[in-house]
Design a protein around this motif. Structure first.
Motif, PDB file in Angstrom:
ATOM      1  N   ALA A   1       0.832  -1.208   0.000  1.00 35.01           N
ATOM      2  CA  ALA A   1       0.000   0.000   0.000  1.00 35.01           C
ATOM      3  C   ALA A   1       0.865   1.256   0.000  1.00 35.01           C
ATOM      4  N   VAL A   2       1.973   1.191   0.681  1.00 33.50           N
ATOM      5  CA  VAL A   2       2.826   2.370   0.797  1.00 33.50           C
ATOM      6  C   VAL A   2       3.380   2.775  -0.573  1.00 33.50           C
ATOM      7  N   LYS A   3       3.673   1.800  -1.414  1.00 34.89           N
ATOM      8  CA  LYS A   3       4.154   2.125  -2.758  1.00 34.89           C
ATOM      9  C   LYS A   3       3.024   2.735  -3.584  1.00 34.89           C
ATOM     10  N   LEU A   4       1.841   2.154  -3.460  1.00 36.60           N
ATOM     11  CA  LEU A   4       0.704   2.661  -4.229  1.00 36.60           C
ATOM     12  C   LEU A   4       0.350   4.078  -3.797  1.00 36.60           C
ATOM     13  N   ASP A   5       0.356   4.311  -2.483  1.00 34.63           N
ATOM     14  CA  ASP A   5       0.054   5.657  -1.968  1.00 34.63           C
ATOM     15  C   ASP A   5       1.035   6.681  -2.519  1.00 34.63           C
ATOM     16  N   ARG A   6       2.299   6.299  -2.558  1.00 38.12           N
ATOM     17  CA  ARG A   6       3.313   7.266  -3.004  1.00 38.12           C
ATOM     18  C   ARG A   6       3.234   7.526  -4.508  1.00 38.12           C
ATOM     19  N   ILE A   7       2.776   6.521  -5.267  1.00 44.14           N
ATOM     20  CA  ILE A   7       2.554   6.746  -6.704  1.00 44.14           C
ATOM     21  C   ILE A   7       1.443   7.775  -6.888  1.00 44.14           C
ATOM     22  N   ARG A   8       0.357   7.597  -6.142  1.00 45.66           N
ATOM     23  CA  ARG A   8      -0.757   8.557  -6.230  1.00 45.66           C
ATOM     24  C   ARG A   8      -0.308   9.943  -5.790  1.00 45.66           C
ATOM     25  N   ALA A   9       0.474   9.986  -4.718  1.00 46.59           N
ATOM     26  CA  ALA A   9       0.892  11.290  -4.184  1.00 46.59           C
ATOM     27  C   ALA A   9       1.729  12.068  -5.191  1.00 46.59           C
ATOM     28  N   LEU A  10       2.359  11.365  -6.105  1.00 47.26           N
ATOM     29  CA  LEU A  10       3.174  12.042  -7.117  1.00 47.26           C
ATOM     30  C   LEU A  10       2.332  12.541  -8.291  1.00 47.26           C
ATOM     31  N   GLY A  11       1.031  12.340  -8.182  1.00 51.81           N
ATOM     32  CA  GLY A  11       0.143  12.865  -9.221  1.00 51.81           C
ATOM     33  C   GLY A  11      -0.062  11.925 -10.387  1.00 51.81           C
ATOM     34  N   ALA A  12       0.453  10.713 -10.292  1.00 54.71           N
ATOM     35  CA  ALA A  12       0.245   9.755 -11.373  1.00 54.71           C
ATOM     36  C   ALA A  12      -1.149   9.139 -11.267  1.00 54.71           C
ATOM     37  N   GLU A  13      -1.683   8.746 -12.422  1.00 56.09           N
ATOM     38  CA  GLU A  13      -2.935   7.990 -12.431  1.00 56.09           C
ATOM     39  C   GLU A  13      -2.581   6.538 -12.128  1.00 56.09           C
ATOM     40  N   LEU A  14      -3.226   5.983 -11.145  1.00 57.75           N
ATOM     41  CA  LEU A  14      -2.890   4.611 -10.744  1.00 57.75           C
ATOM     42  C   LEU A  14      -4.048   3.685 -11.058  1.00 57.75           C
ATOM     43  N   GLU A  15      -3.758   2.651 -11.816  1.00 60.90           N
ATOM     44  CA  GLU A  15      -4.798   1.645 -12.080  1.00 60.90           C
ATOM     45  C   GLU A  15      -4.356   0.328 -11.468  1.00 60.90           C
ATOM     46  N   LEU A  16      -5.233  -0.255 -10.674  1.00 60.26           N
ATOM     47  CA  LEU A  16      -4.898  -1.517 -10.008  1.00 60.26           C
ATOM     48  C   LEU A  16      -5.539  -2.680 -10.722  1.00 60.26           C
ATOM     49  N   VAL A  17      -4.813  -3.772 -10.792  1.00 62.60           N
ATOM     50  CA  VAL A  17      -5.357  -4.983 -11.424  1.00 62.60           C
ATOM     51  C   VAL A  17      -5.292  -6.151 -10.447  1.00 62.60           C
ATOM     52  N   ASP A  18      -6.183  -7.084 -10.641  1.00 65.45           N
ATOM     53  CA  ASP A  18      -6.067  -8.344  -9.901  1.00 65.45           C
ATOM     54  C   ASP A  18      -4.878  -9.098 -10.486  1.00 65.45           C
ATOM     55  N   GLY A  19      -4.369 -10.028  -9.703  1.00 61.00           N
ATOM     56  CA  GLY A  19      -3.225 -10.789 -10.202  1.00 61.00           C
ATOM     57  C   GLY A  19      -1.928 -10.110  -9.819  1.00 61.00           C
ATOM     58  N   ASP A  20      -0.842 -10.570 -10.429  1.00 57.83           N
ATOM     59  CA  ASP A  20       0.476 -10.098 -10.014  1.00 57.83           C
ATOM     60  C   ASP A  20       1.059  -9.098 -11.009  1.00 57.83           C
ATOM     61  N   PHE A  21       2.343  -8.892 -10.919  1.00 55.20           N
ATOM     62  CA  PHE A  21       3.014  -7.924 -11.772  1.00 55.20           C
ATOM     63  C   PHE A  21       2.833  -8.231 -13.251  1.00 55.20           C
ATOM     64  N   GLU A  22       2.780  -9.510 -13.586  1.00 55.68           N
ATOM     65  CA  GLU A  22       2.651  -9.864 -15.001  1.00 55.68           C
ATOM     66  C   GLU A  22       1.294  -9.447 -15.547  1.00 55.68           C
ATOM     67  N   ALA A  23       0.269  -9.497 -14.694  1.00 55.86           N
ATOM     68  CA  ALA A  23      -1.055  -9.016 -15.104  1.00 55.86           C
ATOM     69  C   ALA A  23      -1.009  -7.509 -15.333  1.00 55.86           C
ATOM     70  N   ALA A  24      -0.256  -6.824 -14.470  1.00 60.95           N
ATOM     71  CA  ALA A  24      -0.111  -5.370 -14.639  1.00 60.95           C
ATOM     72  C   ALA A  24       0.591  -5.061 -15.950  1.00 60.95           C
ATOM     73  N   ARG A  25       1.572  -5.881 -16.301  1.00 62.76           N
ATOM     74  CA  ARG A  25       2.282  -5.658 -17.566  1.00 62.76           C
ATOM     75  C   ARG A  25       1.347  -5.760 -18.762  1.00 62.76           C
ATOM     76  N   GLU A  26       0.473  -6.769 -18.717  1.00 69.68           N
ATOM     77  CA  GLU A  26      -0.493  -6.921 -19.819  1.00 69.68           C
ATOM     78  C   GLU A  26      -1.407  -5.711 -19.942  1.00 69.68           C
ATOM     79  N   ARG A  27      -1.923  -5.285 -18.801  1.00 68.82           N
ATOM     80  CA  ARG A  27      -2.868  -4.165 -18.800  1.00 68.82           C
ATOM     81  C   ARG A  27      -2.184  -2.866 -19.262  1.00 68.82           C
TER      82      ARG A  27
END
Lengths: 320, 320
Positions: A107-133
């Motif tokens: 959560a701390v990584k996700l919070d800091r991504i948002r705090a930097l003003g980036a649009e954050l999209e979360l996916v189910d699954g692991d990093f490889e699922a994020a790569r596909e999306r």
């Protein structure tokens, strides 16, 4: 002559495109840690910067390139640190940054991504699922997909750490590098093998996320069905062929470490070096713990690659 | 024109006598901490080096001087950090270093002084008792007494931090500096007031060890009978007149903070910046916590001066 996709002249030039805040990071001997490990230990500290990991060395290059091309947006998949780094580098250059991450990322990584003003999209699954999306988003929106380890900028940015290690003129016998997708391992490995060929380059990966190490050993891409490690920053399953080729050219060894060793490494880094780090940053210490004889009396440098860690989890780990 | 015992040309020259490992320390903005404090916060990190504090900037100068004079030994009183730094700098130059410390100093600091090969003598009582005993040893053995804050090298060594802050070209409104004996406060204060006179220099001391702050306010030396603070690194009772004079010339303010604020500062530095520090290093954050309105919206730099902390005590503090 080491041949990879990386280029030493470009890496040297890259230094002027990276905000100095990410360069010339501390490199110092930690006697207390060395005594515990039975060898001389130098720490290369990549956490004392606004994104608390080495990743901005690469995203500075990517964002510079995009801004120079007049692009206005980029998307990446991230285990958490690349997203922060791209968010930071993109914000400074007016780029709209989208980051895709696993819902299971700290959560701390996700919070800091948002705090930097980036649009954050979360996916189910692991990093490889994020790569596909992230790849889908890139296609849909026609924006640049930043691919960690595949994009040469991410490797050459990380390689500037290797330049600094080589330029330090210290007589390291061995450099221990966290191995995940391979950007830092191929980057630092290439710079070292080119400039200081006698320095042994050892990559360290968790037993619970061994795809790249298995691939390196078999000299062909080996994937895994799942990962099981607290070292979220290096937990990929699908090694990239081009990156494996580079790794084969620069790594002297790739070793796998147990979770208990990673935890012991976290604890030693806190107790002996006063450093709170994320599990990926403890892989080097874990490797020494698992094979003390191999490193006895040697001078080992370990790259502390990130400190974005969930503190509750951290305290649970180090207390067990 | 700021007039103190310090000299800008000497401070600039000092940089070449200090091992580069202690120079050009990280200086970076920490957005997460800034959000919590309601201002922009930059961290100047003095802990990522072999002695985990800024003190070696000064002991490098002292040890260089002594080695150049053909001296073979030195003695100092130390709350714990100076002793480590002198031990490190002395060892590299073949000096026999004796350190006198209070038996009540954190065990971790004492252990690290011993590990550096220094002779450690413990005394009952506090830092002031150690100062007396160190002076005796100096007389008995005819060896140089290194006196923190009084010896110009300790101040000018610390002042190189001020050079780096001024050279960074960042538009700090305020720099917050831990105040104990005064070496870092007068050193950094002098460099900043000389090079960047518009930057406000605020010294921060614990309410439980307020001698120098009281002295600064009354413009004459005020001593106290005892100290009561977890910030062991700044717990002196007898301000040195010459140092007070220098402080009067460079400090815009000196403030006192409560123990609870120091603890809250420790906690914020861990949670928001990922830094384990000793209590003295949390004084700047404590000052902001106690007077948020004063710093609201401003750009504040805080010097993280040391991280030699007993972890058991640390965890007790931050959990309460």
């Amino acid at each position: 002559m080491i041949t990879t996709r990386l280029d030493l002249a470009r890496i040297r030039a890259a230094r002027s495109d990276i905000d100095p805040i990410f360069l010339n990071t501390p490199l110092y001997q930690c006697d207390a840690l060395g005594r515990e490990l039975g060898c001389t230990v130098s720490i290369k500290l990549e956490t004392a910067n606004p994104v608390r990991s080495f990743k901005a060395r690469g995203t500075e290059l990517v964002a510079n390139l995009l801004a120079g091309q007049g692009r206005t947006a980029a998307v990446c998949a991230s285990a958490g640190n690349l997203g922060q780094a791209l968010g930071w580098s993109g914000r400074r250059r007016g780029l709209d940054v989208t980051v895709v991450a696993s819902r299971a990322a700290p959560a701390v990584k996700l919070d800091r991504i948002r705090a930097l003003g980036a649009e954050l999209e979360l996916v189910d699954g692991d990093f490889e699922a994020a790569r596909e999306r992230a790849a889908d988003i890139s296609l849909q929106r026609g924006i640049r997909l930043v691919q960690d380890s595949l994009d040469i900028e991410t490797c050459e940015g990380a390689a500037t750490i290797g330049l600094e290690l080589a330029d330090a003129g210290s007589s390291f016998d061995t450099v221990l590098i966290a191995l995940g997708g391979g950007a830092i391992a191929t980057g630092v490995g290439y710079a070292l093998k080119t400039l200081s060929p006698d320095v042994e380059v050892i990559c360290v990966q968790p037993l619970g996320a061994p795809a790249m190490t298995h691939s390196w050993r078999r000299r062909r891409v080996v994937t895994t069905d799942s990962t099981d490690t607290i070292a979220d920053g290096v937990a990929g399953r699908f090694p990239i062929p081009e990156v494996l080729d580079d790794l084969l050219a620069v790594a002297d060894d790739a070793v796998l470490v147990q979770e208990s060793s990673i935890v012991a490494g976290l604890r030693l880094l806190l107790e002996q070096a006063g450093l709170v780090v994320e599990p990926s940053a403890a892989l080097g210490v874990a490797a020494v713990l698992e094979d003390r004889d191999r490193f006895a009396g040697r001078h080992v440098a370990t790259i502390i690659c990130g400190s974005n860690v969930d503190l509750d989890a951290y305290h649970r780990w180090i207390r067990t």
